[in-house]
Scaffold this active site. Structure first.
Site, PDB file in Angstrom:
ATOM      1  CE  LYS A 108       0.630  -3.326   3.687  1.00 19.06           C
ATOM      2  NZ  LYS A 108      -0.479  -2.409   4.007  1.00 19.06           N
ATOM      3  CD  GLU A 157       2.926   5.447   6.364  1.00 22.10           C
ATOM      4  OE1 GLU A 157       2.063   4.893   5.686  1.00 22.10           O
ATOM      5  OE2 GLU A 157       2.678   6.068   7.421  1.00 22.10           O
ATOM      6  CB  THR A 203       3.910  -5.856  11.858  1.00 21.48           C
ATOM      7  OG1 THR A 203       3.611  -4.550  11.396  1.00 21.48           O
ATOM      8  CG2 THR A 203       4.810  -6.490  10.824  1.00 21.48           C
ATOM      9  CB  THR A 205      -0.977  -0.003   1.201  1.00 26.58           C
ATOM     10  OG1 THR A 205      -0.260  -0.226   2.400  1.00 26.58           O
ATOM     11  CG2 THR A 205      -2.036  -1.057   1.030  1.00 26.58           C
TER      12      THR A 205
END
EC number: 2.3.1.35
Lengths: 413, 413
Positions: A184, A285, A195, A158
């Site tokens: 992922k 991120e 996770t 994603t």
């Protein structure tokens, strides 16, 4: 979505060999976007032993509820994973969606719905239109390939900036077996059990209970020791499948996780889990730096881990790392707020090889230049000696940058 | 340091009346920078009753240790506050610095060191050169003024973008008393007892034990219900002083916090504490929006507060607010990770007046446009109904923006 690949990405990806007994295919079901791969199906030639660990969130996704229920059966024939919609906080509609997806998969594969496992990732709270799977799963089953691991890892991304794959081999009683894994995850990463999504498959022949014990042990120092942003997902799912295809080479089925024949396998499995977990952190991120926080001398291993996570989740420690600032005062702050026993006057702190603090004050030999030089590196080690006992733990995180804010202020994930 | 004033700053500041019995002065002692006001001294004409609450950090500053020790004496003649150095994690040197500072203050005022209280804010881990106070405290004592509250608030700012002041009056047995308070803090704000530095003074005549009870009660819904970044400071200090000057007007000394004569005073005190605590959040580093998170229907008030703080501390909720994204899926995630009892199918969530989710799924009447309109405002209310009991709590936070990263990646605070 982030446009560029994380600077912490692996320079090369592992060559993923086939694992006998499992085939995979991907498709565009149009879950959220058109013309985008958003479904992965894994099909096992024969029922595979299955083990799983899931989010400890008290508001788990419908897919997590569904997998937990099927896990007691111990056997798997199909796994369906979609992106674009997490099917979480979708209530009765969520349960209807998992039932319908499992029904479609069972019909495509020719198995019971109790042998189907599901995972969903994407927006929380939107109803998932599971009728979209009905049209694609039968065809996916027919197209399934053994040499499809890298494509499978790409299909479940994603906000990930690179696919996460890992492979190892091991011997069990003289028979070589393979362990492949994909994962992922980049944000909402603070696993309390596993996770986001990760699937590991081996051709070893291992009974479900033994497989579960191996997985539950392996998750502690790997997925349960990483954090990107302290936020725990509703969808965390880590599953391990053993197809048993190595039985054809004479591998005797393992019934007990304590069997000494598993020693090499256990090490290889733990290496796969650790490899994947670190790849998740390295794709955190907005991450520009990777941080390993080691705590030694705590009252217990659990205390060391709690202190380590307090440091690894501190926004002030993480922004200091982003700013290449050897700000060990913030490490002291994070030790102090962890709630575990600590004595300021016994603490010592290292950045890399540089001891910056000792005996409750700045190291007499402290050099700002030397400490700052350590902070320029891409991988940074922080070590804290508590001085009270023998508890140790290492946890892994990344820095907190403006890009994290950008990704999460703009994108409804 | 942030160059501009927070957009959430009060439009006007309270007019701060004098509080009889206390005088203040500021000076430039050159603790870290030259030509910058970095010391505040408060001097009480006669011993004031004193109460305090401090950080629960297990690595508190030397000043916090010093205040805790003197608190049992119950009387205060002087308070010395410096910025530029937190005197935390400074070991034996830290204790020597507090002893020397207290000695200098005691000589200047003509009291015992047991009647001196200290607070320090700034860099953690740097030794504090307390000899610098010796030269300035005597002069500050002589220059002390009653009408100096606004200047005092300015003197203790670090990354704060505006001074924080609040005042209320109340009647005790027909005698009017004043309560003035100042506070500082913008980052490292997740008080577990008090936040950063705050000093409140009244001219009421109240015994120390009663004063402590009032303060300990008042801190729960105020300073202990705000968070900027989940990081708890080593220096959190909130002190309340009662000079007793109102005795001259005939106010009978209050010995017991349960005394009904305190009802109005308690309400006024709580209003001052709440006012200051909210000003701290509104000056949260990089803040552009203020968020009030209300949790209702939890198993207990403590459970409601824990769920509220899980939401208020979630980087993903805070970045969504920054991005004006009504991302209630992240609120679900934060409820789920809080570790308190919650049932997905009973949850309801509101942004402002808009109910976005009910009974475990999206509200049938959900309108993205209506929810998004709420997010454009500067002050945002998030309400979560857990549906299990009658526990409630409201906590306050701000959004997480790129400016937070900028401030904390560049500035060694």
């Amino acid at each position: 979505m982030s446009g560029s690949v994380s600077p912490l990405a692996p320079k090369t990806f592992a060559e993923m060999p086939p694992v006998r007994g499992v085939r995979m295919a991907t498709a565009e079901a149009g879950i959220k976007y058109k013309n985008r791969t958003d479904v992965l199906m894994m099909v096992f030639d024969a029922p595979a032993s299955v083990a799983g660990v899931f989010t400890r969130s008290l508001c788990p996704s419908a897919a997590v509820d569904f997998c937990r229920q099927n896990l007691s059966g111990g056997g798997a024939r199909a796994v369906v994973v979609n992106s674009g919609n997490a099917n979480a906080f979708t209530g009765v509609k969520g349960r209807a969606a998992t039932a319908l997806t499992a029904q479609s998969a069972a019909e495509a594969v020719g198995c019971s719905t109790g042998e189907v496992f599901l995972a969903s990732t994407g927006v929380i709270g939107e109803p998932l239109d599971a009728t979209k799977f009905a049209g694609v799963l039968g065809d996916m089953k027919d197209r399934g390939r053994e040499d499809f691991w890298f494509e499978a890892a790409k299909a479940i991304m994603t906000t990930d900036t690179y696919p996460k794959v890992a492979t190892r081999s091991a011997e069990i009683g003289g028979v070589t077996v393979t362990i492949n894994g994909i994962a992922k995850g980049a944000g909402m990463i603070a696993p309390d059990m596993a996770t986001m999504l990760s699937f590991v498959v081996t051709d070893a022949d291992i009974a479900p209970q033994a497989l579960q014990a191996l997985l539950s042990d392996g998750v502690g120092p790997s997925f349960n020791s990483v954090t990107v942003d302290s936020d725990t997902s509703t969808s965390d799912t880590l599953m391990l499948f053993a197809t048993g295809a190595a039985a054809a080479d004479g591998q005797a089925r393992i019934e007990d996780a304590a069997d000494a024949a598993l020693d090499g396998f256990r090490a290889a499995l733990n290496a796969v889990l650790f490899d994947l977990a670190l790849q998740v952190v390295r794709d955190g991120e907005g991450a520009r730096k990777m941080v390993a926080v080691t705590v030694e001398g705590a009252e217990s291993d659990a205390a060391a881990k709690r202190i380590g996570l307090s440091i690894a989740n501190s926004p002030l420690v993480k922004t200091a790392v982003a700013g290449e600032d050897a700000n060990w005062g913030r490490v002291v702050m994070a030790v102090g707020k962890a709630g575990e026993k600590a004595d300021r006057d016994l603490l010592a702190i290292w950045f890399g090889d540089i001891r910056v603090a000792v005996n409750g004050e700045r190291d007499p030999a402290y050099s700002e230049a030397a400490a700052s030089a350590v902070m320029k590196a891409q991988d940074i080690a922080i070590k804290v000696e508590i001085g009270l006992g023998s508890g140790t733990a290492t946890v892994y995180t990344c820095d907190l940058t403006k890009e994290y804010i950008e990704i999460n202020g703009d994108y409804r994930s």
